[in-house]
Design a protein around this motif. Structure first.
Motif, mmCIF file in Angstrom:
data_model
loop_
_atom_site.group_PDB
_atom_site.id
_atom_site.type_symbol
_atom_site.label_atom_id
_atom_site.label_comp_id
_atom_site.label_asym_id
_atom_site.label_seq_id
_atom_site.Cartn_x
_atom_site.Cartn_y
_atom_site.Cartn_z
ATOM 1 N N GLY A 12 -3.506 -0.143 -1.754
ATOM 2 C CA GLY A 12 -3.388 -1.556 -2.087
ATOM 3 C C GLY A 12 -3.356 -2.448 -0.866
ATOM 4 O O GLY A 12 -3.964 -3.531 -0.852
ATOM 5 N N GLU A 13 -2.689 -1.991 0.188
ATOM 6 C CA GLU A 13 -2.578 -2.797 1.412
ATOM 7 C C GLU A 13 -3.877 -2.840 2.206
ATOM 8 O O GLU A 13 -4.071 -3.749 3.024
ATOM 9 C CB GLU A 13 -1.462 -2.230 2.287
ATOM 10 N N ASN A 14 -4.767 -1.875 1.969
ATOM 11 C CA ASN A 14 -5.966 -1.767 2.804
ATOM 12 C C ASN A 14 -7.260 -1.816 2.008
ATOM 13 O O ASN A 14 -8.310 -1.392 2.502
ATOM 14 C CB ASN A 14 -5.900 -0.460 3.615
ATOM 15 N N GLN A 15 -7.213 -2.350 0.808
ATOM 16 C CA GLN A 15 -8.389 -2.334 -0.055
ATOM 17 C C GLN A 15 -9.528 -3.211 0.445
ATOM 18 O O GLN A 15 -10.672 -3.042 0.031
ATOM 19 C CB GLN A 15 -8.001 -2.778 -1.467
ATOM 20 N N GLN A 16 -9.241 -4.129 1.363
ATOM 21 C CA GLN A 16 -10.281 -5.029 1.864
ATOM 22 C C GLN A 16 -10.937 -4.526 3.146
ATOM 23 O O GLN A 16 -11.763 -5.220 3.723
ATOM 24 C CB GLN A 16 -9.686 -6.421 2.107
ATOM 25 N N ARG A 17 -10.569 -3.343 3.620
ATOM 26 C CA ARG A 17 -11.160 -2.803 4.848
ATOM 27 C C ARG A 17 -11.288 -1.291 4.704
ATOM 28 O O ARG A 17 -10.609 -0.669 3.885
ATOM 29 C CB ARG A 17 -10.282 -3.162 6.042
ATOM 30 N N GLY A 54 -4.789 12.287 -10.357
ATOM 31 C CA GLY A 54 -5.472 11.392 -11.283
ATOM 32 C C GLY A 54 -5.048 9.943 -11.113
ATOM 33 O O GLY A 54 -5.883 9.029 -11.195
ATOM 34 N N ALA A 55 -3.759 9.720 -10.841
ATOM 35 C CA ALA A 55 -3.269 8.349 -10.669
ATOM 36 C C ALA A 55 -3.879 7.696 -9.433
ATOM 37 O O ALA A 55 -4.215 6.503 -9.452
ATOM 38 C CB ALA A 55 -1.742 8.361 -10.556
ATOM 39 N N VAL A 56 -4.038 8.464 -8.356
ATOM 40 C CA VAL A 56 -4.600 7.908 -7.123
ATOM 41 C C VAL A 56 -6.089 7.603 -7.301
ATOM 42 O O VAL A 56 -6.575 6.527 -6.925
ATOM 43 C CB VAL A 56 -4.369 8.877 -5.950
ATOM 44 N N VAL A 57 -6.827 8.535 -7.885
ATOM 45 C CA VAL A 57 -8.264 8.315 -8.100
ATOM 46 C C VAL A 57 -8.483 7.154 -9.074
ATOM 47 O O VAL A 57 -9.394 6.333 -8.894
ATOM 48 C CB VAL A 57 -8.931 9.609 -8.610
ATOM 49 N N GLN A 58 -7.642 7.071 -10.104
ATOM 50 C CA GLN A 58 -7.764 5.980 -11.063
ATOM 51 C C GLN A 58 -7.549 4.622 -10.393
ATOM 52 O O GLN A 58 -8.231 3.642 -10.701
ATOM 53 C CB GLN A 58 -6.753 6.168 -12.197
ATOM 54 N N ARG A 59 -6.619 4.544 -9.443
ATOM 55 C CA ARG A 59 -6.397 3.288 -8.751
ATOM 56 C C ARG A 59 -7.635 2.887 -7.943
ATOM 57 O O ARG A 59 -8.009 1.707 -7.904
ATOM 58 C CB ARG A 59 -5.176 3.401 -7.843
ATOM 59 N N LEU A 60 -8.287 3.849 -7.308
ATOM 60 C CA LEU A 60 -9.536 3.542 -6.599
ATOM 61 C C LEU A 60 -10.575 2.977 -7.562
ATOM 62 O O LEU A 60 -11.309 2.039 -7.227
ATOM 63 C CB LEU A 60 -10.076 4.802 -5.921
ATOM 64 N N GLU A 61 -10.615 3.544 -8.745
ATOM 65 C CA GLU A 61 -11.587 3.072 -9.733
ATOM 66 C C GLU A 61 -11.246 1.663 -10.208
ATOM 67 O O GLU A 61 -12.128 0.806 -10.350
ATOM 68 C CB GLU A 61 -11.646 4.045 -10.908
ATOM 69 N N GLU A 62 -9.983 1.405 -10.446
ATOM 70 C CA GLU A 62 -9.554 0.077 -10.899
ATOM 71 C C GLU A 62 -9.882 -1.004 -9.865
ATOM 72 O O GLU A 62 -10.238 -2.135 -10.219
ATOM 73 C CB GLU A 62 -8.053 0.088 -11.168
ATOM 74 N N LEU A 63 -9.771 -0.635 -8.595
ATOM 75 C CA LEU A 63 -10.053 -1.587 -7.516
ATOM 76 C C LEU A 63 -11.537 -1.623 -7.150
ATOM 77 O O LEU A 63 -11.919 -2.295 -6.187
ATOM 78 C CB LEU A 63 -9.221 -1.227 -6.274
ATOM 79 N N LYS A 64 -12.351 -0.891 -7.904
ATOM 80 C CA LYS A 64 -13.797 -0.812 -7.671
ATOM 81 C C LYS A 64 -14.112 -0.291 -6.265
ATOM 82 O O LYS A 64 -15.059 -0.715 -5.612
ATOM 83 C CB LYS A 64 -14.459 -2.168 -7.903
ATOM 84 N N GLU A 104 5.039 10.738 -3.463
ATOM 85 C CA GLU A 104 3.791 10.859 -2.710
ATOM 86 C C GLU A 104 2.717 9.942 -3.297
ATOM 87 O O GLU A 104 1.969 9.292 -2.559
ATOM 88 C CB GLU A 104 3.333 12.318 -2.705
ATOM 89 N N VAL A 105 2.645 9.877 -4.616
ATOM 90 C CA VAL A 105 1.682 8.983 -5.268
ATOM 91 C C VAL A 105 1.988 7.528 -4.913
ATOM 92 O O VAL A 105 1.079 6.740 -4.618
ATOM 93 C CB VAL A 105 1.686 9.198 -6.800
ATOM 94 N N GLN A 106 3.259 7.171 -4.933
ATOM 95 C CA GLN A 106 3.634 5.801 -4.579
ATOM 96 C C GLN A 106 3.194 5.465 -3.159
ATOM 97 O O GLN A 106 2.659 4.377 -2.905
ATOM 98 C CB GLN A 106 5.143 5.629 -4.717
ATOM 99 N N GLY A 107 3.386 6.393 -2.229
ATOM 100 C CA GLY A 107 2.948 6.163 -0.859
ATOM 101 C C GLY A 107 1.447 5.964 -0.767
ATOM 102 O O GLY A 107 0.957 5.086 -0.034
#
Length: 552
Positions: free
Chosen positions: A211-216, A291-301, A202-205
């Motif tokens: 990652g695919e939609n970080q620009q919109r 935590g992994a999902v929220v952390q990825r949002l933080e890494e991508l600003k 689920e985290v991978q999904g």
């Protein structure tokens, strides 16, 4: 004129770029006691604790129908489950479940994801859907091992069908879809059905979608399988390269490689923190995934301008009831650009409010044809003195409740056809069929129950649920068959609804006021419910079989 058009184009472009993302996380069957520090529970949940520290913790949040299917329907539609227009085709099962456990999310009506989609958001779904009737019969292949190519092909075919159905409801992307609300693997050998959880998949999904939609701008609905039982902590110690591939949609090419602690580390850390129950191990596993999902949002600003919602579909102790141990649930929200860190909201909010809140946050006006039973929470988070509701309607089966800051009133009213069934059962002693699990409970506990408890248990079919919660409810909720129930509310998450005060003359005025509030709250639904709702429709003529039974 050309400069004006350029100016308007730039303004609209900036507005589009600044629209917030939305991460809507629905967790499963989580009791306050399973949570960690943020709710004073025994769980090890540092990531959810961090969300509470940086955002808002709600102390009076409710699932208006505290059961998996109707709760998720409300989250995705913004409507009470009793408004659902498309019941499941599984009529036999639906007859035994009046709580909304057999409804489907309509594809032809406005809902949260399809409105977001039409407003320009990329919409993603990950995890547990639980709003579709099972199309596929039980697996009948020769090799029933989940690792066999035959079973794997069947699971993948089944998952592809479910993926298509979810996309029809407004989701652009679907990953790791699970659960047709029946036994998930339908006859495929999972070695005791203990290896069905896969938080990493689920985290991978979720991470792939972000990652695919970080620009919109995007809307991601992440619905976890945890903490739904059964949970086997031993799974955390098994060969991850092997069992990490197992999903309800078939075997993955390889076990997901996600930025979470290993399963062995999760087990060891939870055990070192004192975990003993399956829920305690499962909560830490779940928390690491969030935590992994929220952390990825933080890494991508992206986190500063992302509205994060973490909501449990129901509470575990009183699941399927309207008591606080079922309907009152953990809820956390985070939006660093908008919400004051460490806030606590004690207003009465519910899953009917999520769609209006998300639309408000994203500047979206829903279509006029979309019926919304809640309201945006944002005004009360900006101003704790802002006007708000003074009562909330809850519904489940043949009960309705209205809850205020200080009181809750629960009414049990059977419709005429059920009253007739009850009278007939009492007259003949021929009670409706029991599920195998319910039959086991009856045989096990019959000799140890008092006559009053036996009468209570024997008639528990009147709730029309699947019989897996009522026996433990005898001691917790001995008043659940009282027609009128009045309870004084407390502020903490400890067990509530412990004493029915409806028959106490000292509370007669409160009871009358709460009854009036229930009638008022039910009015917009225009549905029959005892003296509180619209008139019941004329009864259907008795079948010949019913006539023969009545004549005995």
């Amino acid at each position: 004129m050309r400069w004006l058009f350029l100016f308007l184009f730039l303004v609209s472009s900036v507005a589009a770029e600044t629209r917030p993302n939305v991460l809507f996380i629905v967790i499963d069957n989580v009791d306050f006691a399973y949570m960690g520090q943020c709710y004073g529970g025994t769980g090890l949940t540092p990531h959810m604790d961090r969300i509470a520290e940086r955002g808002v913790k709600f102390t009076r949040a409710y699932a208006v129908t505290p059961l998996c299917v109707p709760s998720r329907y409300t989250c995705l539609s913004g409507r009470y489950a009793s408004r659902a227009q498309h019941p499941s085709a599984d009529a036999d099962a639906a007859e035994d479940d009046e709580a909304g456990g057999h409804i489907s999310l309509e594809a032809d009506l406005p809902n949260l994801p399809n409105v977001m989609q039409k407003a320009g958001y990329r919409t993603g779904f990950v995890g547990k859907y639980h709003l579709e009737a099972e199309k596929y019969a039980r697996y009948q292949g020769k090799d029933g091992s989940v690792f066999s190519s035959e079973a794997d092909a069947w699971l993948k075919q089944r998952s592809a069908w479910l993926t298509g159905r979810i996309k029809e409801r407004g989701f652009d992307s679907v990953a790791a879809p699970i659960d047709f609300r029946t036994s998930q693997f339908r006859g495929i050998d999972l070695y005791g059905e203990d290896f069905s959880h896969n938080m990493e998949a689920e985290v991978q999904g979720a991470l792939n979608f972000i990652g695919e939609n970080q620009q919109r701008p995007f809307f991601l609905y992440l619905s976890t399988h945890l903490l739904h039982l059964p949970i086997k902590p031993q799974l955390l110690l098994e060969d991850y390269a092997k069992y990490g591939r197992v999903t309800e949609g078939g075997l993955l090419p390889e076990a997901p490689k996600v930025p979470m602690p290993s399963r062995n580390e999760i087990y060891d850390t939870a055990k070192a923190a004192g975990a003993k129950t399956a829920q305690q191990f499962g909560m830490h596993w779940l928390d690491c995934g969030i935590g992994a999902v929220v952390q990825r949002l933080e890494e991508l600003k992206l986190l500063d301008n992302t509205l994060v919602i973490v909501f449990s579909d129901n509470n575990q102790r009183g699941k399927e009831t309207l008591y606080e141990g079922g309907a009152r649930v953990p809820l956390l929200m985070l939006w660093p650009q908008r919400f004051k860190a460490g806030s606590v909201c004690s207003r009465i909010v519910a899953n009917t409010d999520f769609a209006p809140t998300i639309f408000d946050a994203c500047g979206i006006t829903p279509p006029a044809s979309m019926k919304l039973d809640g309201r945006s929470i944002l005004p009360v988070l900006a101003d704790d003195k802002a006007p708000w509701r003074d009562a909330l309607l809850l519904e489940n089966g043949h009960t309705r409740a209205v809850v205020t800051d200080a009181w809750k009133y629960v009414a049990l009213r059977y419709p005429p056809d059920v009253e007739a069934k009850i009278a007939e059962a009492e007259r003949t002693g021929d009670f409706p069929r029991l599920t195998p699990k319910a039959q086991q409970f009856f045989e096990k506990f019959k000799k140890t129950l008092t006559p009053e408890q036996w009468q209570f248990a024997r008639n528990s079919w009147r709730w029309h649920t699947q019989g897996n919660n009522y026996m433990k409810s005898i001691d917790d909720f001995p008043f659940q068959f009282d027609a009128d129930q009045l309870f004084e509310m407390k502020s903490g998450p400890e067990p509530q609804d412990t004493q029915n005060l409806a028959a106490d003359p000292a509370h007669a005025a409160v009871l009358a006021d709460m009854k009036a509030k229930l009638k008022q709250a039910l009015a917009p639904l225009a549905q029959p419910f005892g003296e509180f709702g619209t008139p019941y429709p004329a009864p259907a003529p008795l079948t010949r079989r019913q006539q023969r039974k009545m004549s005995k």
